[in-house]
Scaffold this motif. Sequence first.
Motif, mmCIF file in Angstrom:
data_model
loop_
_atom_site.group_PDB
_atom_site.id
_atom_site.type_symbol
_atom_site.label_atom_id
_atom_site.label_comp_id
_atom_site.label_asym_id
_atom_site.label_seq_id
_atom_site.Cartn_x
_atom_site.Cartn_y
_atom_site.Cartn_z
ATOM 1 N N THR A 89 0.823 -1.198 0.000
ATOM 2 C CA THR A 89 0.000 0.000 0.000
ATOM 3 C C THR A 89 0.864 1.259 0.000
ATOM 4 O OG1 THR A 89 -0.106 -0.005 2.411
ATOM 5 C CG2 THR A 89 -1.842 -1.181 1.239
ATOM 6 N N VAL A 90 2.099 1.113 0.485
ATOM 7 C CA VAL A 90 3.048 2.226 0.486
ATOM 8 C C VAL A 90 4.221 1.944 -0.448
ATOM 9 C CG1 VAL A 90 4.632 3.589 1.900
ATOM 10 C CG2 VAL A 90 2.427 2.876 2.839
ATOM 11 N N TYR A 275 -12.220 -3.698 -9.335
ATOM 12 C CA TYR A 275 -12.322 -4.877 -10.206
ATOM 13 C C TYR A 275 -11.496 -6.035 -9.643
ATOM 14 C CZ TYR A 275 -12.271 -7.884 -14.287
ATOM 15 O OH TYR A 275 -12.405 -8.963 -15.118
ATOM 16 N N TYR A 276 -10.248 -5.752 -9.298
ATOM 17 C CA TYR A 276 -9.375 -6.828 -8.827
ATOM 18 C C TYR A 276 -9.774 -7.334 -7.443
ATOM 19 C CZ TYR A 276 -6.287 -6.147 -12.801
ATOM 20 O OH TYR A 276 -5.773 -6.085 -14.067
ATOM 21 N N SER A 277 -10.491 -6.510 -6.667
ATOM 22 C CA SER A 277 -10.989 -6.981 -5.370
ATOM 23 C C SER A 277 -12.079 -8.028 -5.527
ATOM 24 C CB SER A 277 -11.532 -5.801 -4.551
ATOM 25 O OG SER A 277 -10.491 -4.932 -4.166
ATOM 26 N N ILE A 395 -2.650 1.614 -4.524
ATOM 27 C CA ILE A 395 -4.090 1.694 -4.279
ATOM 28 C C ILE A 395 -4.726 0.313 -4.425
ATOM 29 C CG2 ILE A 395 -6.245 2.700 -5.114
ATOM 30 C CD1 ILE A 395 -4.613 5.131 -6.004
ATOM 31 N N GLN A 396 -4.297 -0.424 -5.432
ATOM 32 C CA GLN A 396 -4.827 -1.770 -5.642
ATOM 33 C C GLN A 396 -4.552 -2.658 -4.439
ATOM 34 O OE1 GLN A 396 -3.209 -3.795 -9.071
ATOM 35 N NE2 GLN A 396 -3.749 -5.792 -8.251
ATOM 36 N N ASN A 397 -3.325 -2.608 -3.916
ATOM 37 C CA ASN A 397 -2.974 -3.470 -2.791
ATOM 38 C C ASN A 397 -3.639 -3.045 -1.494
ATOM 39 O OD1 ASN A 397 -0.759 -5.679 -3.308
ATOM 40 N ND2 ASN A 397 -0.306 -3.986 -4.687
ATOM 41 N N LEU A 398 -3.903 -1.748 -1.331
ATOM 42 C CA LEU A 398 -4.672 -1.310 -0.178
ATOM 43 C C LEU A 398 -6.064 -1.940 -0.219
ATOM 44 C CD1 LEU A 398 -5.136 0.440 2.319
ATOM 45 C CD2 LEU A 398 -5.769 2.329 0.780
#
Length: 533
Positions: A89-90, A275-277, A395-398
Amino acid sequence: MERSVDSTVEPVGLTISQSEPTGCGAWALFNPHNRMHRFFVLAFICFLSFGSYFCYDMPAALADQIQKDMHVSASQYTLLYSLYSWPNTVLCFFGGFLIDRVFGLRAGTLIFSGFCIVGHFIVSTGALFGPDYYWMMEAGRFVFGLGGESLAVAQNAYSVSWFKGAELNMVFGLQLSFSRLGSTLNMNIMTPIYNSFRSSFKSFEDYQVLGAALYVGFLLCIFSFMCGVAMWILDARAARVLKRKKEETGENIRITDVRYFPVSFWVLSIICVMYYSAVFPFIAVGKIFFMGKFAFSDSAASLLNSIVYFISAGASPICGILVDRTGMNVMYLLISTIGTLISHLLLAYTWITPWLAMIIMGVCYSLCACALWPMAALIIPSNQLGTAYGMMQSIQNLGLALATLICGAIVEASGYLMLEVFFICCLFIALIACVVLYLVDDYYGVGLNLTAKARARIEAEERDRAEIMASHSEASSQSESVHGEINYDVLTQPRDATALRHRFYSFVAPDAEEPVEMYKARTISLSRRSVVS
């Protein structure tokens, strides 16, 4: 927007030196001047993340074994995915910045690949030591996460460096295809490997068999690291032979520059995370879902759970070529989101064979990746692409870190039906964001949904405009050189009446070549002034 790369010339941004390679270096496969060499390099680019993708979904492939052998609950199991995502996320954002401004692309690739090797080694060793060392598996997944997503950022940066314009969508598709080949291979061979080790090492405890099986991923991470070493050598040689120029804008790029990223970039990031979530967390628990609702066997559930990756391995290059030839990225993004939404509705509310839903999801996932990721290169300047891709993946990994935690909690509290409702809600948000992206693109005229022909026409106009500006700049420099050759001793000599009159007219009508024309210009100027007054 970058130019497309012609098959007979070098990639955009490369300046060919006058000296040609000699010996075996002059062969088409090894000659940086030749297009075939770029596709030779593409093979190494594609395998950069093969090992990390193989290891990323190892918990999904061995979900039942991990929960039984390590004596953990569903929420503890999904924590393996959350711990991978939390550092990214960072770090994904800073990883992209470090690639752009600190380590450089070549060294950064090896550093992040090294984190993957060390991280998965810790995971495997923790499993080998037993249930009391499950914390070691969790720590290893955290370390693995420090390198996994940043390595993907480096892979994307390599792709943009070597391929631009019309080829880029196809390259992203092929890159995704090879990465997902690692995931597909993992889903289908890890259970047989586990069973084989269990029958071969009968004196081993179950958790020791699990640890031994996980070491297979460690070896594949080393393979990807060696591909990174090969890319260092090939990229450095190409930079030397082709006299590659580093793109500079004269600006001091800072992390705070993300504040100036356009609205379309942030909407694109929302689509990405939503989408990926609805895809990756589902695959993480999909095997147990299929075994529970549809009474699939262990091997059949593993095969079905891997079908998304299996389809993307073959369909991604085709989808990439489709997007290359037709353009309209936003439209394809909208279609893929709707298709994935339909697949989750089928899984949640019908008893139709899940193969249909998973095939739809696999095709839509491939189309989404080929349409979504190249759009960042259309929005963000090329010297900030590492930072932009890092921000998108942060953002995706968050979202994925939160989504996997929510998934574990939902499964334990309410079961898999409510989990499907959660995925459907994520896709509805992504669908709304797609519509917003279309409207923003239409309002600001970014051109994300233009056809390929329209983009080519605009590129041609921009090239013509750049050539005109370059010719004007050259004319200005020649004019300055002429002024530099003026004999100022002559200019300081006294002038007669005719010379002074001509000097006066040169200020009134500097383009006139004869005194009569100067007089006419002066007369017209005075007449116009009188009319205006």
